[in-house]
Each structure stands twice: as C-alpha cells, then as structure tokens.
Design a protein around this motif. Structure first.
Motif, PDB file in Angstrom:
ATOM      1  N   ILE A 177       0.860  -1.179   0.000  1.00 32.12           N
ATOM      2  CA  ILE A 177       0.000   0.000   0.000  1.00 32.12           C
ATOM      3  C   ILE A 177       0.897   1.231   0.000  1.00 32.12           C
ATOM      4  N   PRO A 178       0.764   2.136  -0.979  1.00 29.37           N
ATOM      5  CA  PRO A 178       1.590   3.351  -0.979  1.00 29.37           C
ATOM      6  C   PRO A 178       1.115   4.316   0.087  1.00 29.37           C
ATOM      7  N   LEU A 179       2.071   4.966   0.744  1.00 28.37           N
ATOM      8  CA  LEU A 179       1.728   5.904   1.802  1.00 28.37           C
ATOM      9  C   LEU A 179       2.142   7.335   1.494  1.00 28.37           C
ATOM     10  N   HIS A 180       3.348   7.503   0.922  1.00 24.64           N
ATOM     11  CA  HIS A 180       3.862   8.872   0.752  1.00 24.64           C
ATOM     12  C   HIS A 180       5.083   8.840  -0.144  1.00 24.64           C
ATOM     13  N   ASP A 181       5.227   9.877  -0.976  1.00 23.08           N
ATOM     14  CA  ASP A 181       6.483  10.080  -1.697  1.00 23.08           C
ATOM     15  C   ASP A 181       6.931  11.522  -1.436  1.00 23.08           C
ATOM     16  N   ALA A 182       8.100  11.883  -1.934  1.00 23.25           N
ATOM     17  CA  ALA A 182       8.654  13.206  -1.622  1.00 23.25           C
ATOM     18  C   ALA A 182       8.975  14.013  -2.866  1.00 23.25           C
ATOM     19  N   VAL A 183       8.321  13.716  -3.972  1.00 29.24           N
ATOM     20  CA  VAL A 183       8.585  14.443  -5.215  1.00 29.24           C
ATOM     21  C   VAL A 183       7.792  15.745  -5.207  1.00 29.24           C
ATOM     22  N   GLU A 184       8.479  16.863  -5.237  1.00 30.09           N
ATOM     23  CA  GLU A 184       7.808  18.156  -5.221  1.00 30.09           C
ATOM     24  C   GLU A 184       7.252  18.493  -6.604  1.00 30.09           C
ATOM     25  N   LEU A 185       6.169  19.249  -6.608  1.00 29.31           N
ATOM     26  CA  LEU A 185       5.588  19.699  -7.865  1.00 29.31           C
ATOM     27  C   LEU A 185       6.475  20.775  -8.477  1.00 29.31           C
ATOM     28  N   LYS A 186       6.732  20.671  -9.778  1.00 29.90           N
ATOM     29  CA  LYS A 186       7.636  21.603 -10.442  1.00 29.90           C
ATOM     30  C   LYS A 186       6.909  22.593 -11.353  1.00 29.90           C
ATOM     31  N   TYR A 187       5.784  22.184 -11.918  1.00 27.88           N
ATOM     32  CA  TYR A 187       5.133  22.993 -12.941  1.00 27.88           C
ATOM     33  C   TYR A 187       3.759  23.505 -12.523  1.00 27.88           C
ATOM     34  N   ILE A 188       3.137  22.857 -11.561  1.00 24.35           N
ATOM     35  CA  ILE A 188       1.815  23.287 -11.101  1.00 24.35           C
ATOM     36  C   ILE A 188       1.881  23.554  -9.603  1.00 24.35           C
ATOM     37  N   ARG A 189       0.975  24.376  -9.122  1.00 26.09           N
ATOM     38  CA  ARG A 189       0.966  24.702  -7.692  1.00 26.09           C
ATOM     39  C   ARG A 189       0.130  23.708  -6.913  1.00 26.09           C
ATOM     40  N   VAL A 190      -0.999  23.300  -7.493  1.00 25.72           N
ATOM     41  CA  VAL A 190      -1.910  22.374  -6.826  1.00 25.72           C
ATOM     42  C   VAL A 190      -2.406  21.364  -7.858  1.00 25.72           C
ATOM     43  N   GLN A 191      -2.541  20.123  -7.450  1.00 23.19           N
ATOM     44  CA  GLN A 191      -3.007  19.064  -8.342  1.00 23.19           C
ATOM     45  C   GLN A 191      -4.544  19.083  -8.407  1.00 23.19           C
ATOM     46  N   TYR A 192      -5.076  20.106  -9.050  1.00 26.04           N
ATOM     47  CA  TYR A 192      -6.527  20.303  -9.068  1.00 26.04           C
ATOM     48  C   TYR A 192      -7.286  19.113  -9.650  1.00 26.04           C
ATOM     49  N   VAL A 193      -6.783  18.540 -10.728  1.00 18.77           N
ATOM     50  CA  VAL A 193      -7.502  17.448 -11.391  1.00 18.77           C
ATOM     51  C   VAL A 193      -7.504  16.204 -10.508  1.00 18.77           C
ATOM     52  N   THR A 194      -6.368  15.881  -9.931  1.00 16.16           N
ATOM     53  CA  THR A 194      -6.293  14.720  -9.040  1.00 16.16           C
ATOM     54  C   THR A 194      -7.270  14.866  -7.882  1.00 16.16           C
ATOM     55  N   ILE A 195      -7.265  16.028  -7.256  1.00 18.97           N
ATOM     56  CA  ILE A 195      -8.174  16.263  -6.132  1.00 18.97           C
ATOM     57  C   ILE A 195      -9.630  16.187  -6.576  1.00 18.97           C
ATOM     58  N   SER A 196      -9.926  16.741  -7.740  1.00 20.12           N
ATOM     59  CA  SER A 196     -11.308  16.735  -8.240  1.00 20.12           C
ATOM     60  C   SER A 196     -11.779  15.321  -8.546  1.00 20.12           C
ATOM     61  N   ILE A 197     -10.909  14.505  -9.121  1.00 22.52           N
ATOM     62  CA  ILE A 197     -11.274  13.118  -9.426  1.00 22.52           C
ATOM     63  C   ILE A 197     -11.548  12.354  -8.137  1.00 22.52           C
ATOM     64  N   ILE A 198     -10.691  12.556  -7.135  1.00 22.64           N
ATOM     65  CA  ILE A 198     -10.897  11.878  -5.856  1.00 22.64           C
ATOM     66  C   ILE A 198     -12.222  12.316  -5.235  1.00 22.64           C
ATOM     67  N   ALA A 199     -12.489  13.611  -5.252  1.00 20.58           N
ATOM     68  CA  ALA A 199     -13.733  14.128  -4.681  1.00 20.58           C
ATOM     69  C   ALA A 199     -14.949  13.572  -5.416  1.00 20.58           C
ATOM     70  N   LEU A 200     -14.878  13.524  -6.745  1.00 19.17           N
ATOM     71  CA  LEU A 200     -15.996  13.013  -7.530  1.00 19.17           C
ATOM     72  C   LEU A 200     -16.255  11.547  -7.224  1.00 19.17           C
ATOM     73  N   ASN A 201     -15.191  10.781  -7.047  1.00 20.30           N
ATOM     74  CA  ASN A 201     -15.359   9.361  -6.707  1.00 20.30           C
ATOM     75  C   ASN A 201     -16.017   9.196  -5.343  1.00 20.30           C
ATOM     76  N   PHE A 202     -15.617  10.015  -4.377  1.00 19.81           N
ATOM     77  CA  PHE A 202     -16.229   9.928  -3.059  1.00 19.81           C
ATOM     78  C   PHE A 202     -17.697  10.357  -3.093  1.00 19.81           C
ATOM     79  N   VAL A 203     -18.005  11.382  -3.864  1.00 20.75           N
ATOM     80  CA  VAL A 203     -19.396  11.819  -3.983  1.00 20.75           C
ATOM     81  C   VAL A 203     -20.243  10.718  -4.615  1.00 20.75           C
ATOM     82  N   ALA A 204     -19.722  10.087  -5.661  1.00 16.34           N
ATOM     83  CA  ALA A 204     -20.454   8.994  -6.312  1.00 16.34           C
ATOM     84  C   ALA A 204     -20.673   7.839  -5.346  1.00 16.34           C
ATOM     85  N   TRP A 205     -19.638   7.532  -4.543  1.00 19.41           N
ATOM     86  CA  TRP A 205     -19.779   6.441  -3.582  1.00 19.41           C
ATOM     87  C   TRP A 205     -20.811   6.788  -2.508  1.00 19.41           C
ATOM     88  N   LEU A 206     -20.773   8.013  -1.994  1.00 19.09           N
ATOM     89  CA  LEU A 206     -21.742   8.422  -0.988  1.00 19.09           C
ATOM     90  C   LEU A 206     -23.162   8.363  -1.543  1.00 19.09           C
TER      91      LEU A 206
END
Length: 248
Positions: free
Chosen positions: A3-32
């Motif tokens: 099970i992956p827990l954490h990595d340490a690669v810093e973001l170089k080109y974007i400030r926030v991973q908006y798409v990743t967060i949005s996909i996760i949120a959408l999946n949780f909303v669908a599950w709820l």
C-alpha cells in the motif's frame, strides 16, 4: 502486495493538483450517493453506468429501463463507481500518492485526458478478455493502473513509503514495489481470467499509461528521472553524523 503511503517528489510545474483532487472528490461523492440510495438504486447505477462487455459487443441487450447513459459512455462512467469503501479508498490512495506528479508532468488538461483514456483502455481490454461477460465492471483501477505506469516511467528512483504485507512501513525506491505490482497484474491476467478482480482492466490501463506518457508529458520532462528523492523521515543530517556521540 503493498500500500503506498507517501512520496517526496515536489511539484515543479503546477501549484496544486486540481484534477487529481477533483477526481478523488468526484469518486467519493459517487460512492456516498450510491451508499445512501436504496439497494435497487445501487444495482441500477451499476448496470446503467458500469461497463458490461456483453452489451458493448452485442452479445446481450440491457433493459432500456436500466439505461442511464449511452453504452459507449460506460467506457468512462464505470471508473467512478466502487463496490464499497475499501475498494474506493485503496484506489484513491494510489491516485493521491502518484497522481499529483503525473499531473505535474502532463499538465492539468492533458492529465484529465490521460486519466480518462487509461480508464477506457482498461475497459476495452477487460471486454476483449471476456466479451460475453454480463456482469458490470466498476472501479477506477484501470485508470489508476495507467497513473502507476506513468509514475514508474517518470520517477523510478524516488523513494516511496509503502506498507509491505499490509503491516511493515518501508521507504523503497519506487521501481521495486511498482515493478512487482505491474508484473503481478500481467501474471494474474494469465492465471485468473475468471477472478473477481478484472486483471484485464489493470493491464489495459498499464499499457495505455506507459504509451501515453511518452507523448503527453510536457516538453523537457525526462523519463527515468535520475534525481533520487528521499522522504524526509529517512533523510540524514550530514552535520549530525559528524558530531560526537551524546550520552542520554
């Protein structure tokens, strides 16, 4: 396996991973939504939004009363439904750990396209493996597999905290657990065609992710990044290593 827990690669080109967060949120909303619905509504959602190979390959016809989206759209919609919380949580944890750096390497829009194409590729191979299967395929594993494959090609030497055998936390170079995981998917596809897990969807996502990242990554973003990034928890302080021992 891990099970992956954490990595340490810093973001170089974007400030926030908006798409990743949005996909996760959408999946949780669908599950709820499906969790609080009636059992009949949950089954309806699985049949109406899940990917059914027999319907796609014209081996069966879905009752029109169960249709929610066009058949072709289920190549995508299936990836936003999950059986239960643990099915959802495991997929979203993989996406949280590895998705931000793949999004960083591709850019927001291209990452979204990449994710959806990997989901579609997973569904396609699942269908080709069992074209007459009438059970609906649901879950983000196909898309997540593509993200894992892309991360493996981008950052193989990064040390990632993983939970080995579900109980032992270790910081390992990414290529070790990811290579083992990728090989496992191909082996299980060969050995367990009729299993509960769709190994075909996993392999389809892996193949798509490995190919797409070659062409969709930003100009100048290298493959097989040579920089070794170690999680902070296991970094050594050079000054401290040279200091005299201190008695407790």
């Amino acid at each position: 396996m891990f099970i992956p827990l954490h990595d340490a690669v810093e973001l170089k080109y974007i400030r926030v991973q908006y798409v990743t967060i949005s996909i996760i949120a959408l999946n949780f909303v669908a599950w709820l939504f499906t969790t609080i619905a009636t059992p009949e509504a949950v089954e309806h959602a699985s049949l109406g939004l899940g990917f059914i190979p027999a319907v796609i390959f014209n081996c069966a016809v879905l009752d029109p009363s169960l249709t929610i989206v066009p058949d072709d759209a289920t190549f995508i919609t299936y990836a936003f439904l999950h059986f239960d919380f643990w099915h959802l949580a495991s997929n979203m944890l993989f996406l949280w750990v590895f998705g931000d750096n793949v999004e960083d390497a591709l850019g927001h829009i291209r990452f979204l396209i990449f994710y959806l194409l990997c989901a579609a590729a997973g569904a396609l191979l699942h269908g080709l493996v069992a074209p007459s299967a009438e059970g609906p395929l649901i879950g983000a594993s196909g898309a997540i597999s593509g993200v894992v494959a892309a991360y493996f090609l981008l950052h193989p030497r990064v040390r990632v905290w993983v939970l080995v055998l579900f109980r032992i936390p270790l910081p390992l170079p990414a290529f070790i657990p990811l290579a083992l995981w990728i090989v496992q998917q191909f082996v299980m596809l060969a050995l367990d065609l009729d299993g509960f897990v769709s190994w075909g969807a996993h392999v389809g996502g892996i193949l798509a992710g490995a190919i797409l990242v070659l062409f969709m990554r930003r100009k100048g973003v290298p493959l097989f990044d040579r920089n070794i990034v170690t999680p902070k928890a296991v970094r050594r302080n050079p000054a401290a290593s040279q200091a005299e021992p201190v008695a407790e």
